[in-house]
Every structure is written in C-alpha cells, then in structure tokens.
Design a protein around this motif. Structure first.
Motif, short mmCIF file in Angstrom:
data_model
loop_
_atom_site.label_atom_id
_atom_site.label_comp_id
_atom_site.label_asym_id
_atom_site.label_seq_id
_atom_site.Cartn_x
_atom_site.Cartn_y
_atom_site.Cartn_z
N LEU B 49 0.83 -1.21 0.00
CA LEU B 49 0.00 0.00 0.00
C LEU B 49 0.86 1.25 0.00
O LEU B 49 0.57 2.23 -0.70
N VAL B 52 2.04 1.85 -3.44
CA VAL B 52 1.02 2.47 -4.29
C VAL B 52 0.96 3.97 -4.05
O VAL B 52 0.85 4.77 -4.99
N MET B 55 3.59 5.59 -5.97
CA MET B 55 3.25 5.72 -7.39
C MET B 55 2.33 6.92 -7.61
O MET B 55 2.50 7.70 -8.56
N LEU B 56 1.34 7.09 -6.71
CA LEU B 56 0.41 8.22 -6.87
C LEU B 56 1.16 9.54 -6.75
O LEU B 56 0.88 10.50 -7.47
N VAL B 59 2.77 10.36 -9.95
CA VAL B 59 1.79 10.87 -10.92
C VAL B 59 1.51 12.34 -10.66
O VAL B 59 1.46 13.16 -11.59
N PHE B 63 1.99 15.51 -13.22
CA PHE B 63 0.95 16.46 -13.59
C PHE B 63 1.40 17.89 -13.32
O PHE B 63 1.24 18.78 -14.16
N ILE B 88 -4.94 21.31 -10.63
CA ILE B 88 -6.20 20.87 -10.01
C ILE B 88 -6.22 19.35 -9.91
O ILE B 88 -6.61 18.77 -8.89
N PHE B 89 -5.75 18.70 -11.00
CA PHE B 89 -5.73 17.24 -11.02
C PHE B 89 -4.90 16.72 -9.85
O PHE B 89 -5.28 15.77 -9.17
N PHE B 92 -6.79 16.72 -6.71
CA PHE B 92 -7.76 15.61 -6.62
C PHE B 92 -7.05 14.29 -6.34
O PHE B 92 -7.58 13.43 -5.64
N ILE B 93 -5.84 14.12 -6.91
CA ILE B 93 -5.13 12.87 -6.64
C ILE B 93 -4.78 12.77 -5.15
O ILE B 93 -4.82 11.68 -4.57
N ILE B 96 -7.80 11.41 -3.56
CA ILE B 96 -7.99 10.00 -3.89
C ILE B 96 -7.02 9.14 -3.09
O ILE B 96 -7.39 8.10 -2.52
N ALA B 99 -8.21 8.77 0.42
CA ALA B 99 -9.34 7.84 0.55
C ALA B 99 -8.86 6.41 0.43
O ALA B 99 -9.25 5.53 1.21
N GLU B 100 -7.95 6.15 -0.54
CA GLU B 100 -7.48 4.78 -0.72
C GLU B 100 -6.68 4.32 0.49
O GLU B 100 -6.79 3.17 0.91
N VAL B 103 -9.20 3.52 3.40
CA VAL B 103 -9.93 2.27 3.17
C VAL B 103 -8.97 1.07 3.22
O VAL B 103 -9.27 0.03 3.81
N GLY B 104 -7.78 1.25 2.64
CA GLY B 104 -6.81 0.16 2.61
C GLY B 104 -6.41 -0.26 4.01
O GLY B 104 -6.41 -1.46 4.34
#
Lengths: 499, 128
Positions: B49, B52, B55-56, B59, B63, B88-89, B92-93, B96, B99-100, B103-104
């Motif tokens: 996790l 991950v 990686m985000l 990204v 951007f 902006i993107f 939002f990431i 996200i 949230a991940e 939850v993870g």
C-alpha cells in the motif's frame, strides 16, 4: 459556465441523496426498524431510474423532436449540449450504462436485505456504499473529461473495495477485498500516469479527440500515455493478461456485491474504454495502432476465460471466468477499421451498449439465483448444490437455465443477438479471424453452461436435494431479468431503435 | 545551467532550483518505478500500500510539472487556461490517495484480526 445545466445530472444527485439518507437512517433508527433501510435504498434506485427516464425523454426530444422513441438509442453518441464546459455529456450510451448500474445496485440491495446474520451486510453503511458505487458508475458513464472520469472511477472503486470485504468475519471476503484494493489501486496509478502524459502532450484534460501532426515529437508522449491508459483500462474490465484478480475477488465477495462488480463495474469500465478508445484516440492515425492490440487481447481473453471455466466446480468462479470471456467478446466490438466513417463507429458503440444491457440482465439474474441458494447464512456455491433445483424451485431453475443458455449465446435469448451484433461488427470491419475464434470459443462455452442446467434438471443419483431460500423481492427481480433476457432476444429492435 | 564563475554562488544555487521539465519527469519516473517494483516484489500488504502511495505521488509530480511547463508556453496554446488543469488534477489525486489509504488500512486491519497475518504468501484461501 451554466450551473442550471446541472439539473441534467439529477439521476446521480438522487442516488447520492439516497445514500446519505440511508446512512443517516441507520444512525437514528432503533434496531428492530432497520427493515426500512433496504426499502429506502430501493426507493433511491427506483427514483434514480425515473429521473434517468426523464433524461432519456428530453434527450430524445432534443435529437429528434419527440419521435421516434428510440432516436437516442439509435445514435448512442448524439448528445445534448455538454455540461460544465464539457466535463459531462448526457448521451444515449451514457444513459444505458447508468440504467445497467442502477439495476445492478437494486440487485445488490435485495441480496443483502434477506441476509439475517450479524455481519455488516444488510446494515445502513452497506446500502449507502452500494448507492455510492452506483452513483460513481453513473457519473463514469456521463463523464467526458479525464478529471471527472478519474473521480467517478475512484468513487465507484473505493466503495466496491469496502463492499467486497463487508462480510467481516469471513476470511475469503477479507482476502477478496485486499486483493481488489491492492490491484485496483495499482492499476489506477497506471491510468493516472497515462492521463498525465496525454495531458502533457495536448495541454487539455478533455476527452475530445487528440489531434497532433504526424511529425510532432509529442506523438511519442501520447503513445506512452495511451499504453499506460490501456493497461489501466484492461485491468478494470478484467481482460487477459490483467485478469488474474477477477476469479478470487468474485468468489470471495458476498454474492450481491459480486453481482454489482460483474455487471455495474464492468459496464462502467467499458463506458470508459469506449470513450477513450473510440473518441480520444479515435483518429485514424491512432486507431491503426491500437486495433491490433485490442484484437490480440480479445482473442486471448475469450480463449482463456472459456477454457478455464470448463473445469470450475464453484458456480461463482465459473461465472467469474465466464465474465472474463464476455469481456473478450465485448472487446471485439471496438475493432473499427482504419478508414471507418462515423456511422461505423456509431454502429460499434451501439453493439457495445446492447451487449452491456443484455449481459447485465442475464448475469444479474444468475447471481441473484446464486445468492438465494444458501443455508445457515452460508452461500452454497458448488455445482453439487444445484442438484435437482428444478424439482424444488421450478421457476427459479427455469430462469437460471434461461440465463445460462443466454450467456452461452443461444437464440431466442438476448445473449444470441448481443454476440451476433458484436461478431457482425468485427466482420464488417474486416477482422474475420478474431470473430471466427469468438464463435468457436462461444460454442465451447456451451459445455460448462449446460453442466449447470443438467445438474438442475437431472440430479445425480443419491445426491442431496438443492436448498434454496425464498425471498419474493429477489425472486421478482430474477423473473424480471429473465423476462428482459427473452424480450431483448425476441425483439432486439426495442433497444436498437431500428429495423 | 549557468557556470558557477559567471553566476556567482547565489545565482548558481538559484539555478539549481530553476524549473527543468526533463529532470522533474525523470524524478517522477524513478519514483513511479520504485513504487511499482515495491507492489510487485514485496510480500507485506502494508508495504504494498505504501508503494502504491509512492506511485500516486509520482503521478502528481508529473501532472504538476507538465502543468508548469504548459503554463510557461502560455500564449502558444489554443486554451492557455486549460494548462492549469494539471494543478487541479494533482489536488484531486491527493484526495484519492487519502481515501485509498484510509480504506486500505481499514481492510488490512480487518483481515489481520481474522488471520493474524498480512503476508501475501499466506493469503490464499481460494484456489482453482
């Protein structure tokens, strides 16, 4: 920016509001009045369908001045003015995706409502998450911008990660959630990086076609971005070689959630694939480069899905592999030849939306039947548990047989016409070999679908009779999907808007 | 980069921080690759996790640097404001990723309560 256009997203708003209401009711209602929760969630789904019908009618009027009734489905990409500077569009394709998502959500709600044990299934948060996932799927069908696409994808995915693990004391459910989460997040990262590359090359987040001159060096950036996006998308729809999570996740998750994943998540995933492949990268210069990849993925997916399904003993796992095979058939519909005109692209989009609706109805029905065969709060999912189902529950067995034959692609069920459309679209575009392989694998698939039917109608000697719960709500939905499968098979023009 | 002798120490240091698209992308690519390797090679779900998340973040960096480079191009673009979308993107990431992660962790804890392990070699209750 015209905020009043947001009214067109009313169906999504209704479902989101219902999600909040259900979670709030869970907090304030005493334990013995919790039976209201599934009713509220169902009301949310039905109101959403109503709002969607209203959307459809106004779109139809916009496109054809009121008549004929099927104008919006006959030209799935014709849309009313885009909403919020092109962040969302309402078109016939998106509306059919949203309808499939809402029906899948209704099945998930019903499957949990007759669950009597003490897990998180059938509590307020379960229904709330189902509705949130459905809202994400609907938004994904309408989104027309990388940003809204990603946000709706994540709303859907994060809710389904939790739903997959909602049987907390069941080890398999937890395992399913964990695998889904890690692999889902991993694939989203690839998708996002691809979006970043395309954004870097074009300077825009819109899904409208990428246009660069052939000698522009930014073409390499777009190619790299496209490859990463393709990996992410094939993961989400469960195509070979990114399919390995599907069987475990489908088998471990509670059956109602599996139905939602197999139908809703797949439909939403294909909405994304259709928008990105046929629109963003739909220019002939790009199409020439991806059709080969998609054809290869489709052929391998059909072959592998069907042949591994042949030796499954668990019905849930069998349906998971059958879902992989159907992903392959659906990918065939995206094979559009290099110099195709707009009408041919439209035709393939129409094949995709018909396939998704037909596949959605039969798969939902099948998972509905699987969710009803339970005993002591445990789902009976092995093939032996279906011995003699026809004797105990003739109507359910009849429906299950119809779903199996429809999945195999036999007339007069909807599955036949769905496959026919897809194969015809591939052959029209000159991809004869993939289509022939598709027909051959679909004949092979008859074997494992018929095994289920045979178990129900000709039980083995000395076997224990099938045991099945009775819940009129779920039964009603199963009969309705059975009727829908037959109706779409006998009169497909109802959804095609032609002939 | 301007040579040290011409720019002086202060100017040279400023030059180090001046924006270079290629170096930003190389850094992002390296972080993304490390994250992907972590997900594929490590056996502990928590570490996967974390990878991950790495990686985000890569990204996000991609951007933001593309957005900066495109804004610098400014008037050459058909819609100069669209380039701000990258920033902006990235915001939002962040949402996200949060949230991940939430939850993870919840899913991992819930699994750990049942099995007392989060090692992927032990996680295989289902087989063909």
């Amino acid at each position: 920016m015209n905020w009043s256009q947001l009214v067109e997203l009313l169906p999504v708003g209704v479902v989101l509001a219902a999600a909040l209401v259900v979670v709030f009711l869970q907090l304030v209602l005493p334990a013995k009045e919790r039976y209201v929760l599934p009713m509220a969630a169902m009301a949310g789904c039905l109101l959403g369908l109503g709002a969607l019908a209203q959307n459809y009618l106004s779109l139809n009027q916009f496109l054809k001045g009121g008549l004929p009734w099927f104008a919006a489905l006959a030209q799935p990409s014709g849309h009313s003015p885009a909403i919020l500077n092109g962040a969302f569009v309402i078109d016939g394709f998106g509306i059919s995706i949203a309808a499939v998502a809402l029906i899948a959500g209704a099945l998930s709600v019903l499957c949990a409502s007759h669950n009597d044990d003490d897990s998180a299934l059938g509590k307020g948060e379960y229904y709330g998450l189902v509705l949130l996932a459905v809202a994400g799927m609907m938004l994904l069908g309408f989104s027309h911008d990388f940003l809204t696409l990603l946000i709706s994808l994540e709303i859907m995915s994060v809710s389904t990660y939790i739903l997959a693990g909602s049987e907390r004391e069941n080890v398999r459910s937890g395992e399913s959630a964990m695998k889904y989460l890690v692999l889902g997040a991993f694939s989203s990262a690839f998708l996002m990086l691809g979006m970043a590359f395309v954004f870097g090359a074009t300077g825009s987040l819109s899904l409208s076609p990428v246009f660069l001159l052939p000698n522009d060096p930014r073409n390499y950036l777009v190619m790299g971005g496209f490859g990463l996006i393709l990996v992410g998308m094939l993961f989400k729809v469960g195509a070979v070689p990114f399919h390995f999570w599907v069987p475990d996740v489908y088998q471990g998750a509670p059956t109602g959630v599996t139905g939602l994943m197999a139908v809703g998540v797949k439909a939403a995933g294909f909405a994304m694939v259709a928008r990105i492949l046929l629109e963003t990268f739909g220019a002939p210069v790009f199409r020439f480069q991806w059709t080969g990849l998609i054809a290869a993925a489709a052929v391998v997916t059909m072959a592998l899905g069907n042949f591994i399904a042949l030796r499954q003993s668990s019905v849930k796992r069998l349906l998971a592999y059958s879902g992989i095979a159907h992903t392959g058939y659906l990918l065939l519909a995206f094979l559009v030849q290099k110099n195709a005109n707009a009408a041919m692209v439209e035709e393939s989009l129409r094949a995709v939306s018909f396939y998704l609706v037909a596949y959605g109805l039969m798969t939902l029905g099948a998972f509905g039947v699987v969710s009803l065969t339970r005993e002591d709060g445990r789902t009976l999912e092995n093939l032996e548990d279906y011995n003699g189902l026809a004797k105990e529950h003739p109507a359910l067995a009849l429906c299950m047989a119809a779903f199996m034959l429809s999945l195999a692609g036999l007339p007069p069920f909807s599955g036949f016409f769905a496959k026919f459309m897809v194969f015809r679209s591939a052959i029209d575009n000159g991809f004869v070999l993939p289509a022939v392989l598709g027909i051959l694998t679909s004949v092979a698939s008859l074997y494992y679908y018929l095994r289920v039917v045979l178990r129900m109608y000709m039980p083995e000697e000395g076997s224990v009779a099938a045991r099945c719960q009775y819940a009129w709500t779920s039964n009603l939905l199963i009969y309705a999907s059975g009727l829908g499968s037959v109706l779409l098979g006998v009169a497909p023009h109802l959804m095609m808007g032609m002939k | 980069m301007v040579p040290l002798a011409e720019a002086g120490v202060f100017g040279w240091l400023l030059g180090l921080f001046s924006f270079k698209l290629v170096s930003c992308l190389a850094l992002a690519g390296a972080i993304f690759a490390i994250g992907a390797w972590g997900v594929l090679a490590r056996r502990n779900v928590l570490v996967m996790l974390i990878s991950v998340e790495l990686m985000l973040n890569a990204v996000m960096l991609t951007f933001v640097s593309f957005s900066r480079a495109l804004v610098n191009m400014g008037p050459q673009l058909s819609n100069p404001y669209a380039a701000e979308g990258g920033q902006i993107f990235a915001l939002f990431i962040i949402a996200i990723a949060a949230a991940e992660a939430a939850v993870g962790l919840a899913i991992v804890i819930s699994y750990f309560r049942n099995r007392q392990t989060v090692d992927t070699r032990e996680i295989r209750a289902m087989k063909n």
